[in-house]
Design a protein around this motif. Structure first.
Motif, short mmCIF file in Angstrom:
data_model
loop_
_atom_site.label_atom_id
_atom_site.label_comp_id
_atom_site.label_asym_id
_atom_site.label_seq_id
_atom_site.Cartn_x
_atom_site.Cartn_y
_atom_site.Cartn_z
N LYS A 48 52.46 103.33 20.70
CA LYS A 48 52.61 104.79 20.78
C LYS A 48 51.94 105.50 19.60
N GLY A 49 51.32 104.72 18.70
CA GLY A 49 50.68 105.33 17.53
C GLY A 49 51.68 105.84 16.51
N ILE A 50 52.91 105.35 16.59
CA ILE A 50 53.95 105.79 15.65
C ILE A 50 53.74 105.11 14.30
N ILE A 51 53.24 103.87 14.35
CA ILE A 51 52.92 103.16 13.10
C ILE A 51 51.49 102.63 13.21
N SER A 52 50.75 102.83 12.11
CA SER A 52 49.37 102.34 12.05
C SER A 52 49.03 102.18 10.57
N GLU A 53 47.77 101.85 10.29
CA GLU A 53 47.39 101.71 8.88
C GLU A 53 47.51 103.03 8.13
N GLU A 54 47.32 104.12 8.88
CA GLU A 54 47.32 105.44 8.23
C GLU A 54 48.71 106.02 8.04
N LYS A 55 49.61 105.74 8.99
CA LYS A 55 50.89 106.47 8.93
C LYS A 55 52.05 105.68 9.54
N PHE A 56 53.23 106.13 9.18
CA PHE A 56 54.44 105.63 9.83
C PHE A 56 55.33 106.85 10.05
N ASP A 57 55.41 107.30 11.32
CA ASP A 57 56.16 108.50 11.66
C ASP A 57 57.60 108.10 12.04
N LYS A 58 58.45 108.03 11.03
CA LYS A 58 59.83 107.56 11.25
C LYS A 58 60.59 108.46 12.21
N ALA A 59 60.38 109.79 12.08
CA ALA A 59 61.12 110.73 12.94
C ALA A 59 60.77 110.46 14.41
N ALA A 60 59.48 110.21 14.68
CA ALA A 60 59.06 109.95 16.07
C ALA A 60 59.69 108.65 16.57
N LEU A 61 59.79 107.68 15.68
CA LEU A 61 60.41 106.41 16.09
C LEU A 61 61.88 106.63 16.46
N ILE A 62 62.57 107.37 15.62
CA ILE A 62 64.00 107.62 15.87
C ILE A 62 64.17 108.38 17.20
N ASP A 63 63.29 109.37 17.43
CA ASP A 63 63.34 110.12 18.69
C ASP A 63 63.09 109.22 19.90
N SER A 64 62.25 108.20 19.71
CA SER A 64 61.87 107.32 20.84
C SER A 64 62.91 106.26 21.16
N LEU A 65 63.86 106.05 20.26
CA LEU A 65 64.78 104.92 20.45
C LEU A 65 65.47 104.88 21.82
N PRO A 66 65.89 106.05 22.35
CA PRO A 66 66.53 105.99 23.68
C PRO A 66 65.58 105.49 24.78
N ASP A 67 64.27 105.56 24.53
CA ASP A 67 63.29 105.13 25.55
C ASP A 67 62.95 103.64 25.44
N ILE A 68 63.56 102.96 24.48
CA ILE A 68 63.22 101.54 24.28
C ILE A 68 64.35 100.68 24.84
N ALA A 69 64.03 99.93 25.90
CA ALA A 69 65.03 99.03 26.49
C ALA A 69 64.59 97.59 26.23
N LEU A 70 65.48 96.81 25.65
CA LEU A 70 65.17 95.41 25.34
C LEU A 70 66.11 94.50 26.11
N GLU A 71 65.54 93.38 26.53
CA GLU A 71 66.34 92.44 27.32
C GLU A 71 65.72 91.06 27.18
N PHE A 72 66.56 90.02 27.10
CA PHE A 72 66.05 88.65 27.12
C PHE A 72 66.20 88.12 28.53
N ARG A 73 65.11 87.56 29.07
CA ARG A 73 65.18 86.93 30.40
C ARG A 73 64.67 85.51 30.28
N LYS A 74 65.29 84.62 31.03
CA LYS A 74 64.88 83.21 30.99
C LYS A 74 63.59 83.00 31.78
N ASN A 75 62.67 82.18 31.23
CA ASN A 75 61.47 81.83 32.00
C ASN A 75 61.74 80.58 32.83
N SER A 76 60.70 80.05 33.48
CA SER A 76 60.91 78.90 34.39
C SER A 76 61.37 77.66 33.63
N GLU A 77 61.11 77.63 32.31
CA GLU A 77 61.58 76.48 31.52
C GLU A 77 62.92 76.76 30.85
#
Ligand code: DC
Length: 231
Positions: A48-77
């Motif tokens: 999302k361009g929130i972090i790069s060599e030039e910048k780290f936009d912490k406020a944008a990251l915090i605003d985006s947190l509700p849009d980040i869904a994480l889940e562990f799923r098992k693969n075939s192994e």
């Protein structure tokens, strides 16, 4: 027999995930790689361009947190892989670029709060082996077994370099060593949940020993606690 919670913390590339995964498999427990969760948030921020060599936009990251869904799923192994908003990103999160940005991302208290809440849910029924930096100190301070893994920075960088090389990443040993040192520095000095050994954690140093050999030592420690031989 009752199930226990096992927390494995330590510096990067000390073999935490290898031991934790093997232990979970052996005991029939759930394995949770908490570093993968911080890495997935980092990948999201990079895309999302929130972090790069030039910048780290912490406020944008915090605003985006509700849009980040994480889940562990098992693969075939039967190996748990992390999914970011439904996409399997297990490979994408292991690059040196993600490793370079993950420590600053992990300093943000709002990120930590979100991931710790998820980790609590994953471990609420016990029978879990979780590895990370703050599992024994913050996430599961009452874990029945806490292991703190360590090794010299040079040996850890050699292991990581070999891994990245085998995957075909074009990097130099010095770049990897620098990343290891930089992450150690940020992870141990951040204000929120810094990496430190819990008072009741058992420290294991594998600078000189083979990680595989250590597995049996750690398995014995776990079995003693599961059987109630050690409190
Ligand atoms: O275990 P790893 O190298 O994949 O972790 C990546 C980064 O994530 C690490 O440098 C610090 C952060 N991390 C953290 O702050 N807390 C955790 N419980 C796990 C990882």
């Amino acid at each position: 027999m009752g199930k226990i919670t096992i927390a494995i913390d330590g510096y990067s590339s000390t073999g935490k995930s290898t031991v934790a995964r093997q232990l979970a498999e052996w005991l029939g427990y759930v394995y949770v790689d908490s570093g993968a969760m911080y890495r997935a948030v980092t990948l999201y921020a990079m895309r999302k361009g929130i972090i790069s060599e030039e910048k780290f936009d912490k406020a944008a990251l915090i605003d985006s947190l509700p849009d980040i869904a994480l889940e562990f799923r098992k693969n075939s192994e039967n190996k748990a892989e992390i999914h970011l908003n439904g996409e399997n990103v297990e490979k994408q999160i292991r690059t040196l670029e993600v490793s370079e940005y993950v420590s600053p991302i992990a300093t943000v208290p709002e990120v930590r709060r979100k991931l710790v809440a998820l980790q609590h849910t994953m471990g609420e029924d016990k029978g879990v082996v979780m590895d990370g930096r703050d599992i024994g100190t913050v996430v599961f301070p009452k874990a029945e077994l806490k292991i703190f893994m360590n090794a010299s920075a040079r040996v850890r960088a050699e292991r990581r370099f070999k891994e990245l090389n085998e995957r075909g990443d074009e990097i130099t040993f010095n770049e990897v060593l620098e990343n290891v040192n930089e992450r150690d520095q940020i992870d141990t000095t951040r204000e929120d949940s810094p990496l430190r050994k819990a008072e009741d954690a058992i420290e294991i140093d594998n600078t000189e020993t083979n990680i595989e050999d250590q597995f049996h030592i750690i398995l014995q420690l776990a079995q003693d606690r599961i059987a109630g031989r050690v409190k």
